[in-house]
Write an enzyme that holds these catalytic residues in place. Sequence first.
Site, PDB file in Angstrom:
ATOM      1  N   GLY A 122       0.808  -1.216   0.000  1.00 39.94           N
ATOM      2  CA  GLY A 122       0.000   0.000   0.000  1.00 39.94           C
ATOM      3  C   GLY A 122       0.841   1.266   0.000  1.00 39.94           C
TER       4      GLY A 122
ATOM      5  N   GLU B 279       5.763  -7.736  -8.768  1.00 35.95           N
ATOM      6  CA  GLU B 279       5.525  -8.968  -8.008  1.00 35.95           C
ATOM      7  C   GLU B 279       5.140 -10.114  -8.945  1.00 35.95           C
ATOM      8  OE1 GLU B 279       2.919  -8.156  -4.734  1.00 35.95           O
ATOM      9  OE2 GLU B 279       4.354  -6.701  -3.949  1.00 35.95           O
TER      10      GLU B 279
HETATM   11  P1  ADP Z   1       1.728  -1.006  -3.403  1.00 39.29           P
HETATM   12  O1  ADP Z   1       1.875  -1.480  -4.799  1.00 39.29           O
HETATM   13  O2  ADP Z   1       2.959  -0.370  -2.865  1.00 39.29           O
HETATM   14  O3  ADP Z   1       1.245  -2.065  -2.481  1.00 39.29           O
HETATM   15  P2  ADP Z   1      -0.313   0.678  -4.512  1.00 39.29           P
HETATM   16  O4  ADP Z   1       0.416   1.607  -5.424  1.00 39.29           O
HETATM   17  O5  ADP Z   1      -1.022  -0.441  -5.144  1.00 39.29           O
HETATM   18  O6  ADP Z   1       0.670   0.170  -3.370  1.00 39.29           O
HETATM   19  O7  ADP Z   1      -1.365   1.534  -3.679  1.00 39.29           O
HETATM   20  C1  ADP Z   1      -1.047   2.762  -3.057  1.00 39.29           C
HETATM   21  C2  ADP Z   1      -2.315   3.409  -2.543  1.00 39.29           C
HETATM   22  O8  ADP Z   1      -3.112   3.845  -3.605  1.00 39.29           O
HETATM   23  C3  ADP Z   1      -3.163   2.485  -1.688  1.00 39.29           C
HETATM   24  O9  ADP Z   1      -3.584   3.222  -0.554  1.00 39.29           O
HETATM   25  C4  ADP Z   1      -4.337   2.161  -2.572  1.00 39.29           C
HETATM   26  O10 ADP Z   1      -5.492   2.053  -1.806  1.00 39.29           O
HETATM   27  C5  ADP Z   1      -4.428   3.353  -3.487  1.00 39.29           C
HETATM   28  N1  ADP Z   1      -4.884   2.987  -4.836  1.00 39.29           N
HETATM   29  C6  ADP Z   1      -4.319   2.078  -5.641  1.00 39.29           C
HETATM   30  N2  ADP Z   1      -4.949   2.023  -6.840  1.00 39.29           N
HETATM   31  C7  ADP Z   1      -5.942   2.931  -6.781  1.00 39.29           C
HETATM   32  C8  ADP Z   1      -6.959   3.372  -7.697  1.00 39.29           C
HETATM   33  N3  ADP Z   1      -7.064   2.859  -8.941  1.00 39.29           N
HETATM   34  N4  ADP Z   1      -7.823   4.335  -7.296  1.00 39.29           N
HETATM   35  C9  ADP Z   1      -7.714   4.863  -6.069  1.00 39.29           C
HETATM   36  N5  ADP Z   1      -6.804   4.503  -5.169  1.00 39.29           N
HETATM   37  C10 ADP Z   1      -5.906   3.558  -5.495  1.00 39.29           C
HETATM   38 MG    MG Z   2       1.427  -3.362  -5.609  1.00 35.89          MG
END
Ligand code: ADP
Ligand code: MG
Length: 577
Positions: free
Chosen positions: A373, A502
Amino acid sequence: MTNESKSLKPFLSLLLSSQFPKRLLFAGLLASVLTTIAGLVVPLLTKNLVDDFSFSSLSTPLIAAIGIAFIVQTVVSGLSIYWLSVVGYKVVSSLRDRMWIKLIRLPVSYYDKQSSGEIVSRVVNDTSVVQDLISNRFPQFISGIISIIGAIIILLLMDWKMTMLMLISVPLTIVIMFPLGRQMAKISRGLQDETAAFTGHVQQTLGEIRLMKASTAEQSEETKGLEGIGRLFDFGLKEARIFALISPIMYLVVMVVIVMIIGYGGMRVSNGTMSTGSLVAFLLYLFQIIMPITSFAMFFTQLQKAKGATERIISILDLPLEPGQDGISLDIKHEPIVVENVSFAYSEEEPVLKNISFAAQPGEMIAFAGPSGGGKTTMFGLLERFYEPSAGEIRIGAVPITDLSMASWRSQIGYVSQESAMMAGTIRENLVYGLKDRKSISDEQLWEVSKMAYADQFIKEFPNGLDTEVGERGVKLSGGQRQRIAIARAFLRDPKILMMDEATASLDSQSEGIVQEALTRLMEGRTTFVIAHRLSTIVDADRIIFIEKGQVTGTGTHEELIQSHNLYREFAEQQLA
Ligand code: ADP
Ligand code: MG
């Protein structure tokens, strides 16, 4: 009323901007008018026929005239229906073309907000509403008006007293039809929205059928689905009630007027102030006045629907395209990638990335690590240009990547994610998906990249080899097989930059080993960004960027971070112990 005519404007301008044969529309309308006029002539001729009949023998020219009027009406009406349908379908095709061309070029962020099922309903249902209006209701309306005006004029000339009597039916009909029509418009608007929502729900549920079953959500899905169907049913009932009112009431009005006309007219015929033929003509014209009025209610209903549909179609057509539709083409092979002070938020309130900076020299491997996240996948989304940074810049060499056309940029990037997406179709189709020169790609090439991705073995074992159907989203393949096909795809494209999110996270340890080997092979000689759930795969990275809560809290090699970064050390100790 002014409000309504105002909102007709977008509808008309949408129509005018559509590609359709304007001459054919004109010809169709003209034919429709001609049909109506021929229809108006028939009662007049019948009147003469009836009157002649009473004192002499049959008049051949008169019968011939009636015959011709009928033939003209039939033939021209056929032509008119056909031409106007052609116009209607052309408009729909043109609208669908424009919507489709638009939809596939909208930015990813649009699809974050919109249910794809609803969009499907827009492309399919809303365009059909417009088509029905053009092909059926609009011509009906035009010829209806002509029919009414024509009939009234003829009747006034024939016998104004009788006409006035008959015209009582007009306000009566209008008073009944208009509130019903308005009610109808409201219902059909609701019906359309409900249909779109229902389509969306069905598509969503069936698309995730495994999740639904695994979560034993049949019961709750059943309830939800049946509720939706129930709401559609309620709209159907409301519509049925209005229809049930319309025809009997119209029948009643017609019957009352017929009785009045026959009563009054019969009196006039018997005292000699009116001919039998005129009475017959009156009755025939009565239908030519009442029937169009009934169809007006449908016209206005459909017009309301079409206005709603058009608004939604326009709202899609007016959306801005994904940026980078044009731009320069640039070979990015020997260029460093520079990310400078990049910030990003999916929605205004919540920043996801804050002031991120790093650079990658050609051929380097940059790894991202950090708690879930933190924003790692989001960073990849920005690199892929699925989203644009809200601040800061990403450059390739000295050139901002936004200067490159999307096609030039993305075609040089390979992206392997945790769950590699697949299109329904064969393995071959998935390998060459999106490539411009896919016809010229030989089987040897496909086998070669499959081999490099360690995918050749299992593809050979399928009876149909490269022509094996993978099923919707690739459900017929295992996770490891899908990943290896994704890697083979990447080999075929020979990307300059590689991003792996990943890529082995969802695999069992045996496939993980094979996929990891394939990935290592793929990374050779390319600038690579890796998000790894296992640190073991990134210890060799040229640089590791540690992202926490959208911020870079550490940068360096594995050894350096072990020394300097507490959380990284914890991560490493947990995993490498
Ligand atoms: P990671 O890959 O480091 O686990 P992400 O980039 O997937 O993290 O997510 C970062 C944040 O953005 C998280 O809090 C997630 O809830 C939010 N998020 C991810 N994708 C979306 C989206 N399409 N719309 C709104 N929020 C998003
Ligand atoms: Mg991710």
